[in-house]
Design a protein around this motif. Sequence first.
Motif, PDB file in Angstrom:
ATOM      1  N   LYS A  91     -23.435  16.665   8.788  1.00 48.03           N
ATOM      2  CA  LYS A  91     -22.162  17.131   9.330  1.00 48.03           C
ATOM      3  C   LYS A  91     -22.325  18.408  10.151  1.00 48.03           C
ATOM      4  O   LYS A  91     -21.699  18.565  11.195  1.00 48.03           O
ATOM      5  N   THR A  92     -23.160  19.347   9.663  1.00 45.17           N
ATOM      6  CA  THR A  92     -23.316  20.638  10.338  1.00 45.17           C
ATOM      7  C   THR A  92     -24.720  20.769  10.904  1.00 45.17           C
ATOM      8  O   THR A  92     -25.712  20.437  10.239  1.00 45.17           O
ATOM      9  N   VAL A  93     -24.804  21.227  12.146  1.00 47.21           N
ATOM     10  CA  VAL A  93     -26.086  21.325  12.847  1.00 47.21           C
ATOM     11  C   VAL A  93     -26.236  22.716  13.451  1.00 47.21           C
ATOM     12  O   VAL A  93     -25.309  23.222  14.098  1.00 47.21           O
ATOM     13  N   LEU A  94     -27.406  23.310  13.255  1.00 48.44           N
ATOM     14  CA  LEU A  94     -27.742  24.595  13.861  1.00 48.44           C
ATOM     15  C   LEU A  94     -28.741  24.345  14.973  1.00 48.44           C
ATOM     16  O   LEU A  94     -29.789  23.725  14.752  1.00 48.44           O
ATOM     17  N   VAL A  95     -28.421  24.805  16.183  1.00 47.70           N
ATOM     18  CA  VAL A  95     -29.296  24.630  17.343  1.00 47.70           C
ATOM     19  C   VAL A  95     -29.758  26.000  17.818  1.00 47.70           C
ATOM     20  O   VAL A  95     -28.937  26.867  18.137  1.00 47.70           O
ATOM     21  N   THR A  96     -31.057  26.215  17.858  1.00 44.84           N
ATOM     22  CA  THR A  96     -31.583  27.457  18.418  1.00 44.84           C
ATOM     23  C   THR A  96     -32.025  27.192  19.857  1.00 44.84           C
ATOM     24  O   THR A  96     -32.507  26.115  20.175  1.00 44.84           O
ATOM     25  N   GLY A  97     -31.869  28.187  20.716  1.00 49.94           N
ATOM     26  CA  GLY A  97     -32.126  27.960  22.136  1.00 49.94           C
ATOM     27  C   GLY A  97     -31.015  27.141  22.748  1.00 49.94           C
ATOM     28  O   GLY A  97     -31.229  26.323  23.648  1.00 49.94           O
ATOM     29  N   GLY A  98     -29.796  27.374  22.289  1.00 49.34           N
ATOM     30  CA  GLY A  98     -28.663  26.544  22.668  1.00 49.34           C
ATOM     31  C   GLY A  98     -28.222  26.661  24.109  1.00 49.34           C
ATOM     32  O   GLY A  98     -27.498  25.794  24.599  1.00 49.34           O
ATOM     33  N   ASN A  99     -28.651  27.718  24.816  1.00 44.40           N
ATOM     34  CA  ASN A  99     -28.245  27.851  26.214  1.00 44.40           C
ATOM     35  C   ASN A  99     -29.355  27.480  27.193  1.00 44.40           C
ATOM     36  O   ASN A  99     -29.241  27.714  28.391  1.00 44.40           O
ATOM     37  N   GLY A 100     -30.435  26.870  26.697  1.00 46.91           N
ATOM     38  CA  GLY A 100     -31.476  26.357  27.573  1.00 46.91           C
ATOM     39  C   GLY A 100     -31.096  25.002  28.133  1.00 46.91           C
ATOM     40  O   GLY A 100     -30.019  24.464  27.837  1.00 46.91           O
ATOM     41  N   VAL A 101     -31.969  24.424  28.939  1.00 47.99           N
ATOM     42  CA  VAL A 101     -31.684  23.127  29.557  1.00 47.99           C
ATOM     43  C   VAL A 101     -31.467  22.054  28.493  1.00 47.99           C
ATOM     44  O   VAL A 101     -30.456  21.343  28.504  1.00 47.99           O
TER      45      VAL A 101
END
Length: 296
Positions: free
Chosen positions: A3-13
């Motif tokens: 249900k919950t996801v953490l994305v690092t580098g979220g503003n990259g391509v």
Amino acid sequence: MIKTVLVTGGNGVIGSFIFNKFKKEYSITALCKSQKKSEIFHSLDLTKNIDIINFSDNSPKFDALIFLVGLAHKKGKGKESKLFRMINKQTLVNLLSVLKERNKIPDKIIFASTISVYGEKIDKSSYFEDSNKSPFSPYALTKLEAEDYLLKNFKSKSWVLRFAPVYSSSFLLNINRRIKIGNFYFKIGDGSKKMSLCNIENIGDTIEGILQEKVPSGIYNISDQYDYSYNDIFKHMKVKWFIRIPLIIIKVLYYIGRAFNNLYIRENSIKLISDNIFPSTKIRKNIKLSNNLNND
């Protein structure tokens, strides 16, 4: 169920693509070093433990982590190894160490790696997940170190994705750098040498398959189903005029780069004068990856 996801580098391509693809399906929190803080995007320096601690203490346990941090499109020199190790490995170690201390390790850890960990060779054309790995750039070396850390400490929870050069209709850097210098197109030899590429949509489909329990943990090459010759790429790009460079010239550059241990010349000349195929047969046993140059 995820249900919950953490994305690092979220503003990259890739990070921006993943966020937009899954934002309606999952509750996504994106970490971006330079992004202004909001309810969804958090400005966080993963090289600073105190910042990670503050974030973790004020966040729930995430079901999945998609780790996309890295020094993009820069292979580096030997003297820069410390910087590459800090970004490509230590940020991962820092984040997971804090989460482990707080009993918040995600059930799934999806790590963006690179086919460069194999270390392209002039006398080898195909590289599979179990092929020998001999990276020679600081970028690839530290990505492999991060892989090893995950497999040693979180093997059953880790999905290591080795991307072939990534492209989309709006992101052609990895294609252009192989056929273009400035405003001029070039072709090496007869253009028959082949390479693997990775449509960014195939990355999205892979991650979706992992989140939906369709893919076992492990290491996977991620690439288009078809291999492309330089002629295929020129046709797709509708290039009508180009400079033809004899194959022998690039071979000479390769040997010069090897003699003087110039990583940039050595690595890029290999890409131009040999086939570089990274089959994604393993992942395709579990999910379908149908995107390619023709339907991008």
